[in-house]
Design an enzyme around this catalytic site. Structure first.
Site, PDB file in Angstrom:
ATOM      1  N   PRO A   1      -3.607 -11.643  13.085  1.00 55.14           N
ATOM      2  CA  PRO A   1      -3.245 -12.260  11.992  1.00 55.14           C
ATOM      3  C   PRO A   1      -3.115 -10.347  11.654  1.00 55.14           C
ATOM      4  O   PRO A   1      -4.046  -9.905  11.074  1.00 55.14           O
ATOM      5  CB  PRO A   1      -4.118 -12.917  11.183  1.00 55.14           C
ATOM      6  CG  PRO A   1      -4.751 -11.898  12.683  1.00 55.14           C
ATOM      7  CD  PRO A   1      -4.995 -12.294  13.372  1.00 55.14           C
TER       8      PRO A   1
ATOM      9  N   ALA B   1      -0.675  -8.276   7.691  1.00 48.71           N
ATOM     10  CA  ALA B   1      -0.833  -8.078   5.789  1.00 48.71           C
ATOM     11  C   ALA B   1       0.623  -8.213   6.171  1.00 48.71           C
ATOM     12  O   ALA B   1       1.076  -7.191   6.785  1.00 48.71           O
ATOM     13  CB  ALA B   1      -1.863  -7.963   5.505  1.00 48.71           C
TER      14      ALA B   1
ATOM     15  N   SER C   1      -2.294 -13.807   8.396  1.00 50.53           N
ATOM     16  CA  SER C   1      -3.255 -13.443   6.832  1.00 50.53           C
ATOM     17  C   SER C   1      -3.650 -14.069   5.731  1.00 50.53           C
ATOM     18  O   SER C   1      -2.402 -14.152   5.487  1.00 50.53           O
ATOM     19  CB  SER C   1      -2.835 -12.289   6.794  1.00 50.53           C
ATOM     20  OG  SER C   1      -3.433 -11.407   5.864  1.00 50.53           O
TER      21      SER C   1
ATOM     22  N   GLN D   1      -6.002 -15.934   9.198  1.00 48.81           N
ATOM     23  CA  GLN D   1      -7.047 -15.797   9.155  1.00 48.81           C
ATOM     24  C   GLN D   1      -7.940 -15.043   7.397  1.00 48.81           C
ATOM     25  O   GLN D   1      -6.720 -14.993   6.237  1.00 48.81           O
ATOM     26  CB  GLN D   1      -6.274 -14.406   8.811  1.00 48.81           C
ATOM     27  CG  GLN D   1      -7.692 -12.447   9.450  1.00 48.81           C
ATOM     28  CD  GLN D   1      -7.294 -12.390   7.701  1.00 48.81           C
ATOM     29  OE1 GLN D   1      -6.258 -12.542   7.107  1.00 48.81           O
ATOM     30  NE2 GLN D   1      -8.258 -12.115   7.540  1.00 48.81           N
TER      31      GLN D   1
ATOM     32  N   TYR E   1     -10.185 -13.481   4.363  1.00 45.58           N
ATOM     33  CA  TYR E   1     -10.637 -13.249   3.837  1.00 45.58           C
ATOM     34  C   TYR E   1     -11.540 -13.583   2.714  1.00 45.58           C
ATOM     35  O   TYR E   1     -11.399 -14.166   1.842  1.00 45.58           O
ATOM     36  CB  TYR E   1      -9.572 -11.526   2.779  1.00 45.58           C
ATOM     37  CG  TYR E   1      -9.188 -10.940   3.906  1.00 45.58           C
ATOM     38  CD1 TYR E   1     -10.331 -10.398   5.237  1.00 45.58           C
ATOM     39  CD2 TYR E   1      -7.962 -10.833   3.587  1.00 45.58           C
ATOM     40  CE1 TYR E   1      -9.926  -9.042   5.363  1.00 45.58           C
ATOM     41  CE2 TYR E   1      -7.967  -9.308   4.629  1.00 45.58           C
ATOM     42  CZ  TYR E   1      -8.803  -8.985   5.582  1.00 45.58           C
ATOM     43  OH  TYR E   1      -7.367  -7.743   6.448  1.00 45.58           O
TER      44      TYR E   1
ATOM     45  N   LYS F   1     -13.678 -12.637  13.587  1.00 47.54           N
ATOM     46  CA  LYS F   1     -12.855 -11.851  13.821  1.00 47.54           C
ATOM     47  C   LYS F   1     -13.259 -10.384  14.117  1.00 47.54           C
ATOM     48  O   LYS F   1     -13.541  -9.678  12.114  1.00 47.54           O
ATOM     49  CB  LYS F   1     -11.521 -11.906  13.356  1.00 47.54           C
ATOM     50  CG  LYS F   1     -10.277 -10.820  13.526  1.00 47.54           C
ATOM     51  CD  LYS F   1      -8.964 -11.480  12.828  1.00 47.54           C
ATOM     52  CE  LYS F   1      -7.917 -10.592  13.006  1.00 47.54           C
ATOM     53  NZ  LYS F   1      -8.241  -9.210  12.747  1.00 47.54           N
TER      54      LYS F   1
ATOM     55  N   HIS G   1     -11.068  -4.255  14.228  1.00 47.24           N
ATOM     56  CA  HIS G   1      -9.252  -4.309  13.251  1.00 47.24           C
ATOM     57  C   HIS G   1      -8.942  -2.846  13.656  1.00 47.24           C
ATOM     58  O   HIS G   1      -7.922  -2.564  12.903  1.00 47.24           O
ATOM     59  CB  HIS G   1     -10.028  -3.657  12.491  1.00 47.24           C
ATOM     60  CG  HIS G   1      -9.683  -4.433  10.911  1.00 47.24           C
ATOM     61  ND1 HIS G   1      -9.662  -5.864  10.037  1.00 47.24           N
ATOM     62  CD2 HIS G   1      -8.402  -4.478  10.615  1.00 47.24           C
ATOM     63  CE1 HIS G   1      -9.181  -6.023   9.482  1.00 47.24           C
ATOM     64  NE2 HIS G   1      -8.810  -5.494   9.605  1.00 47.24           N
TER      65      HIS G   1
ATOM     66  N   ARG H   1      -9.322   0.265  12.128  1.00 47.61           N
ATOM     67  CA  ARG H   1      -8.695   0.805  10.859  1.00 47.61           C
ATOM     68  C   ARG H   1     -10.315   0.804  10.313  1.00 47.61           C
ATOM     69  O   ARG H   1      -9.707   1.261   8.632  1.00 47.61           O
ATOM     70  CB  ARG H   1      -7.377  -0.133  10.594  1.00 47.61           C
ATOM     71  CG  ARG H   1      -6.351   0.179  11.141  1.00 47.61           C
ATOM     72  CD  ARG H   1      -5.335  -1.453  11.007  1.00 47.61           C
ATOM     73  NE  ARG H   1      -4.530  -1.627   9.995  1.00 47.61           N
ATOM     74  CZ  ARG H   1      -3.719  -0.713   9.368  1.00 47.61           C
ATOM     75  NH1 ARG H   1      -3.311   0.145  10.640  1.00 47.61           N
ATOM     76  NH2 ARG H   1      -3.140  -1.106   8.590  1.00 47.61           N
TER      77      ARG H   1
ATOM     78  N   GLY I   1      -5.499  -2.329  20.795  1.00 44.48           N
ATOM     79  CA  GLY I   1      -5.179  -1.416  21.985  1.00 44.48           C
ATOM     80  C   GLY I   1      -4.523  -1.289  22.657  1.00 44.48           C
ATOM     81  O   GLY I   1      -3.866  -0.527  24.295  1.00 44.48           O
TER      82      GLY I   1
ATOM     83  N   ARG J   1      -0.236  -3.857  16.686  1.00 44.28           N
ATOM     84  CA  ARG J   1       0.436  -3.073  16.397  1.00 44.28           C
ATOM     85  C   ARG J   1       2.223  -3.255  17.397  1.00 44.28           C
ATOM     86  O   ARG J   1       3.176  -3.115  17.099  1.00 44.28           O
ATOM     87  CB  ARG J   1       0.072  -1.248  16.178  1.00 44.28           C
ATOM     88  CG  ARG J   1      -0.416  -1.603  15.226  1.00 44.28           C
ATOM     89  CD  ARG J   1      -1.123   0.087  15.549  1.00 44.28           C
ATOM     90  NE  ARG J   1      -1.695   0.350  14.547  1.00 44.28           N
ATOM     91  CZ  ARG J   1      -3.346   0.635  14.585  1.00 44.28           C
ATOM     92  NH1 ARG J   1      -4.017  -0.167  15.528  1.00 44.28           N
ATOM     93  NH2 ARG J   1      -4.181   1.290  13.655  1.00 44.28           N
TER      94      ARG J   1
HETATM   95  C1  LIG Z   1      -0.555  -2.995   9.975  1.00 44.03           C
HETATM   96  C2  LIG Z   1      -1.616  -4.156   9.919  1.00 44.03           C
HETATM   97  C3  LIG Z   1      -2.058  -5.349   8.901  1.00 44.03           C
HETATM   98  C4  LIG Z   1      -3.074  -5.770   9.139  1.00 44.03           C
HETATM   99  N1  LIG Z   1      -4.142  -6.823   8.648  1.00 44.03           N
HETATM  100  C5  LIG Z   1      -4.572  -7.736   9.317  1.00 44.03           C
HETATM  101  C6  LIG Z   1      -5.132  -8.663   7.953  1.00 44.03           C
HETATM  102  O1  LIG Z   1      -4.586  -8.963   6.793  1.00 44.03           O
HETATM  103  N2  LIG Z   1      -5.974  -8.896   8.825  1.00 44.03           N
HETATM  104  C7  LIG Z   1      -7.261  -8.945   9.202  1.00 44.03           C
HETATM  105  O2  LIG Z   1      -7.729  -9.713  10.010  1.00 44.03           O
HETATM  106  N3  LIG Z   1      -6.944  -7.802  10.660  1.00 44.03           N
HETATM  107  C8  LIG Z   1      -5.742  -7.452   9.877  1.00 44.03           C
HETATM  108  N4  LIG Z   1      -5.520  -6.528  11.106  1.00 44.03           N
HETATM  109  C9  LIG Z   1      -5.663  -6.171  12.301  1.00 44.03           C
HETATM  110  C10 LIG Z   1      -5.683  -7.209  13.622  1.00 44.03           C
HETATM  111  O3  LIG Z   1      -5.487  -8.101  13.436  1.00 44.03           O
HETATM  112  C11 LIG Z   1      -5.611  -6.291  14.986  1.00 44.03           C
HETATM  113  O4  LIG Z   1      -7.117  -6.507  14.241  1.00 44.03           O
HETATM  114  C12 LIG Z   1      -5.238  -4.953  15.047  1.00 44.03           C
HETATM  115  O5  LIG Z   1      -3.946  -5.140  14.817  1.00 44.03           O
HETATM  116  C13 LIG Z   1      -5.327  -5.147  16.458  1.00 44.03           C
HETATM  117  O6  LIG Z   1      -5.753  -3.565  17.000  1.00 44.03           O
HETATM  118  P1  LIG Z   1      -4.005  -3.283  17.600  1.00 44.03           P
HETATM  119  O7  LIG Z   1      -2.938  -2.917  16.782  1.00 44.03           O
HETATM  120  O8  LIG Z   1      -4.567  -1.998  18.458  1.00 44.03           O
HETATM  121  O9  LIG Z   1      -3.201  -4.459  18.513  1.00 44.03           O
HETATM  122  C14 LIG Z   1      -4.243  -5.839  10.920  1.00 44.03           C
HETATM  123  C15 LIG Z   1      -3.390  -4.511  11.118  1.00 44.03           C
HETATM  124  C16 LIG Z   1      -3.157  -3.718  11.160  1.00 44.03           C
HETATM  125  C17 LIG Z   1      -2.200  -2.388  11.877  1.00 44.03           C
END
Ligand SMILES: Cc1cc2nc3c(=O)[nH]c(=O)nc-3n(C[C@H](O)[C@H](O)[C@H](O)COP(=O)(O)O)c2cc1C
Length: 382
Positions: free
Chosen positions: A80, A82, A109, A130, A132, A255, A279, A282, A312, A334
């Protein structure tokens, strides 16, 4: 560069970078602090080598899996994320259709830009909502009931955003939701007229799950870090998670679990799954990579709960390595977001198709015809 030139993660990323105004690109591409965890999430896979077996008769392979009661045609799904209509005007609609076409799950999300009700009509297959945990309890109840009414089978409570990560690229670009037009960002939008045309002429930006409850993020421009810090409930604890799990009364995951201790508690409160995840790097920079942490978590709870490895993932071999350690499936963010930004639904279909092809080829080269034949016997750590 066109979609047909995109053969791997780096290709989709390059095309996304071309198509997106820089604040939007860096919101997807960036991570916390020095982005060490972000880089480690992928490089952790390089510290483990696959040891194949041969002469196994592999003309047909089966890569289907069942995760939290959901049958999926491949062991990788869309995590998920955003704000997807900022990345491409089709947003979640494109991802829903592409994931459905490939028979895999996708996550929606709380901060999605298309409603769960609309997504239900587009995607009859497995869907995860997902969650929050907001300070606004009325909003929390509404999120849960809307996801239930829209037949989402899996609920995932995100537990690693108790405050906003320090995403310095967003501080530099001034990225907010909705995008705030500043002199610097205006130049970037002007340099990407295709994106700007769609953003300003198509359906107005909205986060339909928040509408009527909070104006932050939709009518009030705010960084995502500030949103986490001000709207989410920092007092959230195990009691809250247990109550939410009981209220949902179905497939429920946490998560963002990284420790064995927390994985065991997730089992104790009745979860049916966990995403081992930071995450995508992030949030807490310097935290361990999911793949590095996977073995000890699978050893502790892998026979009681579905463990998903997330973060990753760029290659089919990454998925096979995680499954060999003991994960039930993997998810990526990503990976499909760059493809969405690059070409909408066609992009997401292509990246999922590429990953499917890679997983199938890699299974054959590993000498396995089904995923349950993978084990740690096929791995060596450097
Ligand atoms: C642009 C972006 C927005 C995201 N938004 C959410 C979100 O709204 N809720 C959430 O639980 N995780 C969010 N994530 C985290 C992803 O669900 C996931 O954990 C993460 O992208 C996994 O890493 P990867 O991008 O290397 O595959 C977001 C990630 C990205 C890159």
């Amino acid at each position: 560069m066109r979609l047909t030139d995109c053969h791997n993660f780096g290709d989709f990323r390059r095309l996304a970078k071309k198509r997106l105004p820089s604040p939007v690109f860096h919101y997807i591409d960036g991570a916390a602090d020095d982005e060490i965890t972000y880089r480690r999430n992928t490089s952790s896979f390089d510290d483990v080598d696959l040891v194949p077996n041969v002469l196994a008769g592999v003309e047909t392979v089966d890569m289907s899996v069942e995760v939290m009661g959901q049958k999926m045609d491949m062991p990788l799904y869309c995590a998920p994320t955003a704000l997807q209509r900022l990345f491409h005007y089709e947003g979640e609609r494109a991802v829903a259709r592409a994931a459905t076409k490939h028979g895999t799950m996708f996550g929606v999300s709380s901060l999605a830009t298309v409603s769960v009700e609309e997504i239900e009509k587009l995607a009859p297959g497995p869907k995860m909502f997902q969650f929050y945990f907001h300070k606004d309890r009325g909003l929390n109840d509404a999120l849960l009931e809307r996801a239930r009414a829209a037949n989402f089978q899996v609920m995932a409570l995100t537990v690693d955003t108790i405050t906003g990560g320090n995403r310095e690229r967003d501080l530099r670009t001034g990225f907010t939701s909705p995008p705030r037009i500043t002199p610097a960002s205006a130049i970037s939008y002007a340099l990407h007229p295709g994106w700007a045309w769609n953003y300003f002429t198509k359906e107005k930006f909205d986060m339909p799950h928040l509408s009527g409850h909070v104006s932050a993020g939709t009518n009030l421009a705010m960084s995502i870090g500030d949103y986490f810090g001000s709207m989410l409930d920092q007092s959230m604890n195990w009691d809250d998670a247990e109550k939410l799990c009981a209220k949902w009364n179905g497939q429920f995951a946490l998560k963002g679990i990284m420790s064995v201790e927390d994985a065991k508690r997730a089992v104790d409160i009745g979860c049916t799954g966990i995403m081992v995840s930071n995450h995508g790097g992030r949030q807490l920079d310097g935290s361990r990579a999911p793949f590095d942490q996977l073995a000890e978590i699978c050893d502790a709870v892998g026979d009681k709960i579905d463990v998903i490895c997330e973060g990753g993932i760029q290659r089919g071999t990454h998925v096979l390595k995680a499954l060999s350690v003991g994960a039930k499936a993997c998810s990526g963010g990503r990976m499909y977001l760059y493809a969405l930004a690059a070409a909408g639904q066609a992009g997401v279909e292509r990246v999922l198709g590429n990953m499917r092809t890679e997983i199938e080829r890699d299974m054959k080269l590993m000498g396995v015809t089904s995923l349950d034949q993978l084990s740690r016997a096929n791995l060596r750590y450097r």
